[in-house]
Motif scaffolding. Structure first.
Motif, short mmCIF file in Angstrom:
data_model
loop_
_atom_site.label_atom_id
_atom_site.label_comp_id
_atom_site.label_asym_id
_atom_site.label_seq_id
_atom_site.Cartn_x
_atom_site.Cartn_y
_atom_site.Cartn_z
N UNK A 213 2.46 3.64 1.03
CA UNK A 213 3.88 3.91 0.91
C UNK A 213 4.73 3.10 1.86
N UNK A 214 4.28 1.89 2.17
CA UNK A 214 5.02 1.05 3.12
C UNK A 214 5.21 -0.35 2.55
N UNK A 215 6.36 -0.94 2.87
CA UNK A 215 6.61 -2.33 2.54
C UNK A 215 7.66 -2.87 3.51
N UNK A 216 7.70 -4.18 3.63
CA UNK A 216 8.68 -4.84 4.48
C UNK A 216 9.61 -5.67 3.62
N UNK A 217 10.90 -5.49 3.82
CA UNK A 217 11.91 -6.21 3.05
C UNK A 217 12.95 -6.76 4.01
N UNK A 218 13.14 -8.06 3.97
CA UNK A 218 14.11 -8.73 4.84
C UNK A 218 13.89 -8.36 6.31
N UNK A 219 12.61 -8.28 6.70
CA UNK A 219 12.26 -8.06 8.09
C UNK A 219 12.23 -6.61 8.53
N UNK A 220 12.57 -5.67 7.65
CA UNK A 220 12.57 -4.25 7.99
C UNK A 220 11.49 -3.53 7.20
N UNK A 221 10.75 -2.65 7.88
CA UNK A 221 9.69 -1.89 7.23
C UNK A 221 10.22 -0.54 6.76
N UNK A 222 9.89 -0.18 5.53
CA UNK A 222 10.33 1.07 4.94
C UNK A 222 9.11 1.95 4.64
N UNK A 223 9.28 3.26 4.81
CA UNK A 223 8.23 4.22 4.51
C UNK A 223 8.68 5.11 3.36
N UNK A 224 7.85 5.20 2.34
CA UNK A 224 8.16 5.96 1.14
C UNK A 224 7.47 7.32 1.16
N UNK A 225 7.91 8.22 0.30
CA UNK A 225 7.21 9.49 0.15
C UNK A 225 5.85 9.23 -0.50
N UNK A 226 4.84 9.97 -0.08
CA UNK A 226 3.47 9.77 -0.56
C UNK A 226 3.11 10.88 -1.54
N UNK A 227 2.64 10.51 -2.72
CA UNK A 227 2.28 11.50 -3.74
C UNK A 227 0.97 11.17 -4.44
N UNK A 228 0.24 10.19 -3.91
CA UNK A 228 -1.04 9.79 -4.51
C UNK A 228 -2.02 9.52 -3.36
N UNK A 229 -2.42 10.60 -2.69
CA UNK A 229 -3.21 10.43 -1.49
C UNK A 229 -2.37 9.76 -0.41
N UNK A 230 -2.87 8.64 0.10
CA UNK A 230 -2.15 7.91 1.15
C UNK A 230 -1.16 6.91 0.59
N UNK A 231 -0.93 6.93 -0.72
CA UNK A 231 -0.11 5.91 -1.37
C UNK A 231 1.08 6.54 -2.09
N UNK A 232 2.04 5.69 -2.46
CA UNK A 232 3.19 6.12 -3.24
C UNK A 232 3.01 5.64 -4.67
N UNK A 233 3.15 6.54 -5.63
CA UNK A 233 2.91 6.23 -7.05
C UNK A 233 4.15 6.55 -7.87
#
Length: 382
Positions: free
Chosen positions: A108-128
């Motif tokens: 549930x993480x990604x970096x966009x334009x130098x900033x890291x974002x954390x998403x809600x997790x609904x598929x184990x340790x991942x965001x689906x």
């Protein structure tokens, strides 16, 4: 195998009766209310041949689609529920629009334009499919309902800045249109006020024999992709590699029954997914709209071709339908009773730069147009 033919005038009933061609029609009515009291609308699109699609504003979802077989008999080829309550009680993405990012994002993480974002997790340790409450669980606004030669409905949802952890307020529109050529077109578009990620697709579960008719394992599928993005384990996150399908169960370049190779224990990828649940590489970038899949039901003669411009196609063979879902007409859905085909960007693209980009910036418009063309093949087995 003969190409699919467009059927002629058929009756609205399930039996062969004479009918007169009429202009396409779109009607709208209430389908019920959510637990917090929001009214959910359902729009019925009918073409002049009697083919009928029902689209509900909960999740901008395809609730049913009546399609004729070689004898003109109509059947609903979409699994799901007869009432809104089924969709509210259990999240299974039946017919739904999925986003803000269809498929998985690792951790549930990604970096966009130098900033890291954390998403809600609904598929184990991942965001689906957008996280804990994605676009599939939102009540969309019905903007426009049109009758005429190609009846259609347009729905809109505004995803606020920070929704499920994603940056930017995103305005999404979904248009369903049913043509006289027995073609269902779903057009997605999105705009944003800040740089963000967008990857939309449709998650309809198909059974060309008719929902509740049993397994789809004998239905014949073609996917014109030479490679897949393999995953590392049952979490289904891509490794970042691209591997060839030749000499593997994932080779659908020539039509074959869905179930022919699904029990090949030598394929670790099939073990991870409990069957097919994989992204095919149709192209490495977006191109002109072309066929990304073809499926034929030999018994009924129904043929569906799927068109899109997107580079990836996720094919899921209904592996987790476990017999605990009671759907339309009290039908129990079991493993392999339907399949899903999702044209989209590759899974976890934000964390694999070689996969391309899911970035959407202000002033740009994201688009994904998915076309389902239906016909019959009279050469199929009777």
């Amino acid at each position: 195998m003969k190409p699919a033919a467009v059927i002629g005038c058929i009756a609205m009933t399930a039996t062969l009766l004479p009918c007169v061609a009429m202009a396409g029609e779109a009607t709208q009515t209430s389908f019920g209310h959510t637990t917090d009291g929001q009214d959910v609308q359902i729009v019925t699109l009918t073409n002049s041949h009697g083919m009928r699609a029902r689209v509900m504003s909960y999740g901008a979802s395809l609730q049913s689609l009546l399609v004729p077989d070689r004898n003109g008999k109509l059947a609903d080829v979409v699994i799901g529920y007869d009432s809104l309550q089924g969709y509210l009680d259990r999240r299974q993405y039946f017919g739904a629009t999925v986003g803000r990012y269809a498929n998985r994002i690792a951790h549930g993480k990604f970096t966009l334009d130098g900033k890291t974002y954390s998403l809600t997790l609904n598929d184990g340790a991942n965001s689906l499919h957008g996280g804990i409450k994605g676009f599939d669980q939102q009540v969309w606004k019905v903007l426009d309902v049109k009758s005429g030669p190609t009846p259609s409905v347009t729905m809109e949802y505004v995803s606020p800045d920070g929704d499920q952890g994603y940056p930017g307020a995103v305005t999404v529109k979904a248009t369903y249109a049913l043509s006289d050529e027995n073609q269902l077109k779903i057009s997605y578009q999105a705009t944003t006020d800040k740089p963000t990620l967008v990857n939309l697709s449709n998650h309809t579960y198909w059974n060309l024999g008719g929902e509740g008719s049993g397994s789809v394992m004998d239905q014949e599928m073609t996917i014109p992709g030479n490679s897949i993005t393999p995953v590392s384990d049952a979490a289904a996150i891509p490794t970042g590699d691209i591997t060839q399908v030749a000499n593997t169960p994932y080779d659908f370049r020539v039509a074959k029954p869905i179930g022919r190779d699904i029990r090949d224990g030598a394929s670790q990828q099939l073990l991870f997914g409990h069957g097919y649940d994989m992204n095919w590489v149709i192209s490495r970038k977006e191109v002109e709209s072309r066929v990304v899949a073809r499926v034929e039901d030999p018994r009924s003669g129904r043929v569906m071709t799927v068109w899109s411009t997107k580079p990836g196609l996720q094919f899921y063979s209904g592996n987790f339908l476990d017999g605990t879902t009671v759907g339309k007409d009290h039908h129990i859905y079991r493993q392999g009773d339907a399949f899903v085909l999702e044209p989209q960007l590759f899974p976890d693209t934000p964390n694999h730069p070689d996969f391309g980009s899911a970035r959407l910036a202000p002033g740009e418009t994201y688009k994904n147009v998915i076309v389902y063309r239906f016909g019959i093949d009279n050469a199929a087995k009777k």
